[in-house]
Structures are given as structure tokens and as C-alpha cells.
Design a protein around this motif. Structure first.
Motif, PDB file in Angstrom:
ATOM      1  N   ARG A   1      14.230  14.137  24.926  1.00  0.00           N
ATOM      2  CA  ARG A   1      14.627  12.733  24.976  1.00  0.00           C
ATOM      3  C   ARG A   1      13.581  11.943  25.757  1.00  0.00           C
ATOM      4  NH1 ARG A   1      19.291  14.769  27.259  1.00  0.00           N
ATOM      5  NH2 ARG A   1      18.882  13.461  29.048  1.00  0.00           N
ATOM      6  N   PHE A   2      13.354  10.705  25.365  1.00  0.00           N
ATOM      7  CA  PHE A   2      12.415   9.850  26.087  1.00  0.00           C
ATOM      8  C   PHE A   2      12.939   9.618  27.503  1.00  0.00           C
ATOM      9  CE2 PHE A   2      10.547   5.738  27.281  1.00  0.00           C
ATOM     10  CZ  PHE A   2       9.211   6.048  27.086  1.00  0.00           C
ATOM     11  N   GLY A   3      12.057   9.766  28.499  1.00  0.00           N
ATOM     12  CA  GLY A   3      12.444   9.541  29.882  1.00  0.00           C
ATOM     13  C   GLY A   3      12.945  10.778  30.598  1.00  0.00           C
ATOM     14  N   VAL A   4      12.998  11.919  29.902  1.00  0.00           N
ATOM     15  CA  VAL A   4      13.449  13.160  30.537  1.00  0.00           C
ATOM     16  C   VAL A   4      12.281  13.861  31.206  1.00  0.00           C
ATOM     17  CG1 VAL A   4      14.418  15.454  30.076  1.00  0.00           C
ATOM     18  CG2 VAL A   4      15.383  13.455  28.968  1.00  0.00           C
ATOM     19  N   VAL A   5      11.089  13.710  30.639  1.00  0.00           N
ATOM     20  CA  VAL A   5       9.884  14.336  31.185  1.00  0.00           C
ATOM     21  C   VAL A   5       8.933  13.226  31.622  1.00  0.00           C
ATOM     22  CG1 VAL A   5       7.891  15.796  30.665  1.00  0.00           C
ATOM     23  CG2 VAL A   5      10.130  16.343  29.689  1.00  0.00           C
ATOM     24  N   TYR A   6       8.469  13.334  32.847  1.00  0.00           N
ATOM     25  CA  TYR A   6       7.484  12.405  33.386  1.00  0.00           C
ATOM     26  C   TYR A   6       6.234  13.200  33.712  1.00  0.00           C
ATOM     27  CZ  TYR A   6      11.022   8.823  34.088  1.00  0.00           C
ATOM     28  OH  TYR A   6      11.988   7.883  33.898  1.00  0.00           O
TER      29      TYR A   6
END
Length: 87
Positions: free
Chosen positions: A16-21
Motif C-alpha cells: 500500500r502507498f505510505g506503508v514503506v518509506y
């Protein structure tokens, strides 16, 4: 600097977008950065791709000793035979 990432996963699809930085130099986090990451962002695990000698030399800065964030060191390069001294 933090960059939100969508990463591919085994079997197809992506996270999901925003789960991995993605970020470099965690030792340079400010107090405000730390508050945002451990608060609204909900950072729980930091996967450190540096070699152990780099971690010893550079450290984790304000993340050192944080009970809220689990540190996992998974170096992506072969370690050198250099002996590191903590800064």
C-alpha cells in the motif's frame, strides 16, 4: 528526507502507498522528524541496509534506545575488513 514507496511483493502486486518509506541517514533525524515518524506515520520497524561498521560509526541518532522503533540491520553490500570505532 523520506520518500513514500510502493514496493513489489512476491506473488504480484505492491505494498500500500505510505506503508514503506525510504530514507537515508536516520542519524540526522530532528526531534520534529522523530515525533512525526513515531506519531502520525506510525513507524515501528527501521530496516537498515548499511553495513554493521557503518552503523557503529554513524549510529541511529535520536532513534537510539527508542522502544517504539525496532531496528533491523540487513546489509546489502559485503562488509569490509575495517574495524569501526563508534563516533
Amino acid at each position: 528526507m523520506w520518500v513514500k514507496k510502493r514496493l513489489p511483493v512476491i506473488g504480484g502486486g505492491t505494498t500500500r502507498f505510505g506503508v514503506v518509506y525510504r530514507s537515508s541517514t536516520p542519524q540526522h533525524l530532528t526531534e520534529d522528524d522523530l515525533a512525526i515518524l513515531t506519531g502520525p506515520v506510525g513507524l515501528r520497524t527501521l530496516i537498515d541496509l548499511r553495513n554493521p561498521d557503518e552503523v557503529l560509526r554513524e549510529g541511529y541518532g535520536r532513534l537510539t534506545g527508542s522502544a517504539a522503533v525496532r531496528m533491523v540491520n540487513l546489509p546489502v553490500r559485503k562488509a569490509t575488513n575495517l574495524v569501526a570505532t563508534p563516533a
